[in-house]
Design a protein around this motif. Structure first.
Motif, mmCIF file in Angstrom:
data_model
loop_
_atom_site.group_PDB
_atom_site.id
_atom_site.type_symbol
_atom_site.label_atom_id
_atom_site.label_comp_id
_atom_site.label_asym_id
_atom_site.label_seq_id
_atom_site.Cartn_x
_atom_site.Cartn_y
_atom_site.Cartn_z
ATOM 1 N N LEU A 157 28.131 -29.124 1.499
ATOM 2 C CA LEU A 157 27.831 -27.777 1.011
ATOM 3 C C LEU A 157 26.351 -27.461 1.187
ATOM 4 O O LEU A 157 25.984 -26.392 1.699
ATOM 5 N N ALA A 158 25.502 -28.380 0.782
ATOM 6 C CA ALA A 158 24.061 -28.162 0.884
ATOM 7 C C ALA A 158 23.628 -28.058 2.339
ATOM 8 O O ALA A 158 22.788 -27.218 2.693
ATOM 9 N N THR A 159 24.202 -28.885 3.178
ATOM 10 C CA THR A 159 23.868 -28.862 4.606
ATOM 11 C C THR A 159 24.193 -27.509 5.223
ATOM 12 O O THR A 159 23.389 -26.935 5.969
ATOM 13 N N ILE A 160 25.368 -26.985 4.889
ATOM 14 C CA ILE A 160 25.812 -25.706 5.442
ATOM 15 C C ILE A 160 24.941 -24.554 4.948
ATOM 16 O O ILE A 160 24.535 -23.684 5.722
ATOM 17 N N VAL A 161 24.638 -24.553 3.653
ATOM 18 C CA VAL A 161 23.831 -23.467 3.084
ATOM 19 C C VAL A 161 22.440 -23.442 3.705
ATOM 20 O O VAL A 161 21.949 -22.382 4.125
ATOM 21 N N VAL A 162 21.803 -24.589 3.780
ATOM 22 C CA VAL A 162 20.459 -24.667 4.360
ATOM 23 C C VAL A 162 20.482 -24.240 5.824
ATOM 24 O O VAL A 162 19.593 -23.520 6.298
ATOM 25 N N SER A 163 21.522 -24.650 6.536
ATOM 26 C CA SER A 163 21.643 -24.295 7.951
ATOM 27 C C SER A 163 21.846 -22.794 8.131
ATOM 28 O O SER A 163 21.191 -22.165 8.971
ATOM 29 N N LYS A 164 22.743 -22.205 7.339
ATOM 30 C CA LYS A 164 23.035 -20.778 7.482
ATOM 31 C C LYS A 164 21.840 -19.901 7.111
ATOM 32 O O LYS A 164 21.664 -18.814 7.660
ATOM 33 N N LEU A 165 21.047 -20.371 6.168
ATOM 34 C CA LEU A 165 19.896 -19.586 5.719
ATOM 35 C C LEU A 165 18.631 -19.916 6.503
ATOM 36 O O LEU A 165 17.579 -19.311 6.269
ATOM 37 N N HIS A 166 18.734 -20.895 7.413
ATOM 38 C CA HIS A 166 17.570 -21.351 8.182
ATOM 39 C C HIS A 166 16.431 -21.738 7.234
ATOM 40 O O HIS A 166 15.259 -21.409 7.465
ATOM 41 N N ALA A 167 16.816 -22.420 6.163
ATOM 42 C CA ALA A 167 15.857 -22.773 5.115
ATOM 43 C C ALA A 167 15.300 -24.178 5.331
ATOM 44 O O ALA A 167 15.798 -24.943 6.156
ATOM 45 N N ASP A 168 14.284 -24.512 4.546
ATOM 46 C CA ASP A 168 13.687 -25.843 4.651
ATOM 47 C C ASP A 168 14.430 -26.840 3.770
ATOM 48 O O ASP A 168 15.316 -26.479 2.990
ATOM 49 N N PHE A 169 14.045 -28.099 3.876
ATOM 50 C CA PHE A 169 14.743 -29.209 3.228
ATOM 51 C C PHE A 169 14.830 -29.039 1.708
ATOM 52 O O PHE A 169 15.838 -29.377 1.090
ATOM 53 N N PHE A 170 13.788 -28.506 1.092
ATOM 54 C CA PHE A 170 13.739 -28.427 -0.368
ATOM 55 C C PHE A 170 14.086 -27.034 -0.902
ATOM 56 O O PHE A 170 13.845 -26.743 -2.079
ATOM 57 N N TYR A 171 14.663 -26.194 -0.060
ATOM 58 C CA TYR A 171 14.980 -24.823 -0.479
ATOM 59 C C TYR A 171 15.903 -24.798 -1.704
ATOM 60 O O TYR A 171 15.638 -24.092 -2.688
ATOM 61 N N LEU A 172 16.987 -25.560 -1.653
ATOM 62 C CA LEU A 172 17.953 -25.539 -2.754
ATOM 63 C C LEU A 172 17.375 -26.160 -4.024
ATOM 64 O O LEU A 172 17.708 -25.735 -5.135
ATOM 65 N N ALA A 173 16.514 -27.151 -3.855
ATOM 66 C CA ALA A 173 15.865 -27.753 -5.023
ATOM 67 C C ALA A 173 14.999 -26.719 -5.736
ATOM 68 O O ALA A 173 14.950 -26.674 -6.973
ATOM 69 N N ARG A 174 14.327 -25.878 -4.955
ATOM 70 C CA ARG A 174 13.503 -24.826 -5.561
ATOM 71 C C ARG A 174 14.369 -23.730 -6.174
ATOM 72 O O ARG A 174 14.051 -23.190 -7.235
ATOM 73 N N LEU A 175 15.464 -23.401 -5.493
ATOM 74 C CA LEU A 175 16.299 -22.278 -5.923
ATOM 75 C C LEU A 175 17.082 -22.579 -7.198
ATOM 76 O O LEU A 175 17.094 -21.771 -8.142
ATOM 77 N N ILE A 176 17.750 -23.720 -7.240
ATOM 78 C CA ILE A 176 18.619 -24.030 -8.388
ATOM 79 C C ILE A 176 18.292 -25.379 -9.028
ATOM 80 O O ILE A 176 19.063 -25.875 -9.846
ATOM 81 N N GLY A 177 17.150 -25.949 -8.662
ATOM 82 C CA GLY A 177 16.790 -27.266 -9.180
ATOM 83 C C GLY A 177 16.737 -27.328 -10.693
ATOM 84 O O GLY A 177 17.271 -28.260 -11.313
ATOM 85 N N ILE A 178 16.111 -26.337 -11.313
ATOM 86 C CA ILE A 178 15.999 -26.328 -12.776
ATOM 87 C C ILE A 178 17.378 -26.202 -13.414
ATOM 88 O O ILE A 178 17.700 -26.906 -14.380
ATOM 89 N N ASP A 179 18.208 -25.307 -12.870
ATOM 90 C CA ASP A 179 19.578 -25.146 -13.383
ATOM 91 C C ASP A 179 20.336 -26.468 -13.315
ATOM 92 O O ASP A 179 21.029 -26.860 -14.266
ATOM 93 N N ILE A 180 20.213 -27.142 -12.186
ATOM 94 C CA ILE A 180 20.942 -28.389 -11.960
ATOM 95 C C ILE A 180 20.450 -29.496 -12.890
ATOM 96 O O ILE A 180 21.248 -30.208 -13.517
ATOM 97 N N ILE A 181 19.147 -29.643 -12.995
ATOM 98 C CA ILE A 181 18.580 -30.722 -13.820
ATOM 99 C C ILE A 181 18.950 -30.534 -15.289
ATOM 100 O O ILE A 181 19.319 -31.499 -15.982
ATOM 101 N N ILE A 182 18.884 -29.299 -15.771
ATOM 102 C CA ILE A 182 19.271 -29.030 -17.162
ATOM 103 C C ILE A 182 20.744 -29.381 -17.380
ATOM 104 O O ILE A 182 21.109 -29.997 -18.390
ATOM 105 N N ALA A 183 21.582 -29.004 -16.420
ATOM 106 C CA ALA A 183 23.014 -29.304 -16.533
ATOM 107 C C ALA A 183 23.260 -30.811 -16.534
ATOM 108 O O ALA A 183 24.074 -31.316 -17.320
#
Length: 340
Positions: A157-183
């Motif tokens: 899932l992460a691979t596909i999202v980063v690829s489709k958005l042409h984002a960098d390696f840590f994009y998802l960590a910045r976007l939802i990292g806080i949400d994920i860590i709290i959960a």
């Protein structure tokens, strides 16, 4: 076609809970329903099967399960002794918290597959009742499924999202990292309530043979292969519904509709839904809905499949804990994302 696919979806959701033969042969049932779904949606073709067979991920996951299974079988006694020593030195509640949180966070680096393989082997030897082992496994799988998305390494899932958005390696960590860590931290705390020490430390859970032989390891790996193949078929079979209806919905509604990822591969959903034209808030909402829902039923996530297969957890047993927990998380994050 749409009506037929909806019927298939309902059957997938209900039959494992009401028909024991389906529950005990979930992999083959999902494979059969996957075949039917691609026939109904007119996606059935030799090219589809070649495409699935050419997907390296299906072999990577199967080999990981096989190799880890063989290694853990050989090192069973050492693992048992190691778990005993750790469980004697620290509180079992603290141990449960550490397992859930560390594997959740590390899954984005070591992959969700490896994290779940470690999880089931460790929990199998904890001095817990079968019920509490299942509860702990379910909670930890939610944690692993959430944490693995923080980097493209963790899960498809992460691979596909980063690829489709042409984002960098840590994009998802910045976007939802806080949400994920709290959960993950919250899940760790919840897990401590089920870490009640029982007699018989180091004894494997009752439905798993203490001496899992090589043949059983190979059978389990084959079932994982069938399971993943089935999810690929289901993702393709339901794609017309995704394309026609789901991708056109507003974020608030999409958040709830994406609970379909409890049975449909979330990577397939992400590939259809995620677009560079979306705002970060929309992407955040879509991903959180998918990730939380993925833990609610066994087919929703690779960690669920691996864990349920190893510990022989039934669909009803999984859902008894996972559905209420997932529902609570969905409500909490809906409020966080759309209300506050």
């Amino acid at each position: 076609m749409v009506t037929a696919l909806v019927v298939i979806l309902v059957l997938i959701l209900l039959l494992p809970f009401v028909v024991k033969q389906v529950e005990h042969n979930l992999e083959y049932f999902l494979f059969t329903m996957g075949i039917i779904s691609v026939i109904v949606s007119k996606q059935f073709s030799a090219e589809l099967f070649f495409h699935i067979f050419k997907n390296p991920l299906i072999y990577y996951i199967t080999l990981a399960v096989l190799i880890a299974g063989l290694i853990f079988t050989l090192l069973k006694e050492k693992l048992k002794i190691g778990v005993e020593k750790v469980a004697e030195k620290i509180s079992l509640r603290l141990f449960a918290f550490i397992i859930i949180v560390v594997l959740g966070l590390m899954s984005s680096i070591i992959t969700a597959i490896i994290a779940s393989l470690v999880l089931v082997e460790v929990v199998n030897y904890l001095p817990l009742t079968r019920k509490n082992k299942i509860n702990l496994i379910v909670i930890a799988c939610f944690s692993i499924g959430l944490g693995a998305v923080l980097t493209p390494v963790g899960e498809p899932l992460a691979t596909i999202v980063v690829s489709k958005l042409h984002a960098d390696f840590f994009y998802l960590a910045r976007l939802i990292g806080i949400d994920i860590i709290i959960a993950i931290l919250a899940l760790g705390l919840i897990g401590t309530f089920f870490a009640k020490r029982e007699s018989g430390i180091g004894e494997p859970t009752e439905d798993v043979e203490a001496d899992e032989n090589t043949k059983e390891v190979f059978i389990r790996a084959f079932k994982v292969f069938v399971f993943i193949f089935a999810l690929e078929l289901l993702g393709t079979g339901f794609k017309p519904i995704i394309d026609l209806y789901i991708v056109k919905m507003k974020s608030e509604l999409l958040y709830w509709v994406n609970t379909i990822s409890a049975i449909v591969d979330n990577a397939t959903l992400a590939a259809a839904e995620i677009s560079p034209s979306m705002t970060p808030e929309q992407i955040r909402a879509i991903l959180m809905g998918m990730l939380i829902s993925g833990g609610m039923l066994i087919p929703g996530n690779i960690p669920n499949i691996i864990s349920a297969g190893k510990l022989k957890i039934k669909s009803t047993e999984w859902a008894r804990t996972a559905v209420p927990l997932g529902a609570i998380l969905l409500i909490v994050y809906y409020i966080v994302l759309f209300v506050i």
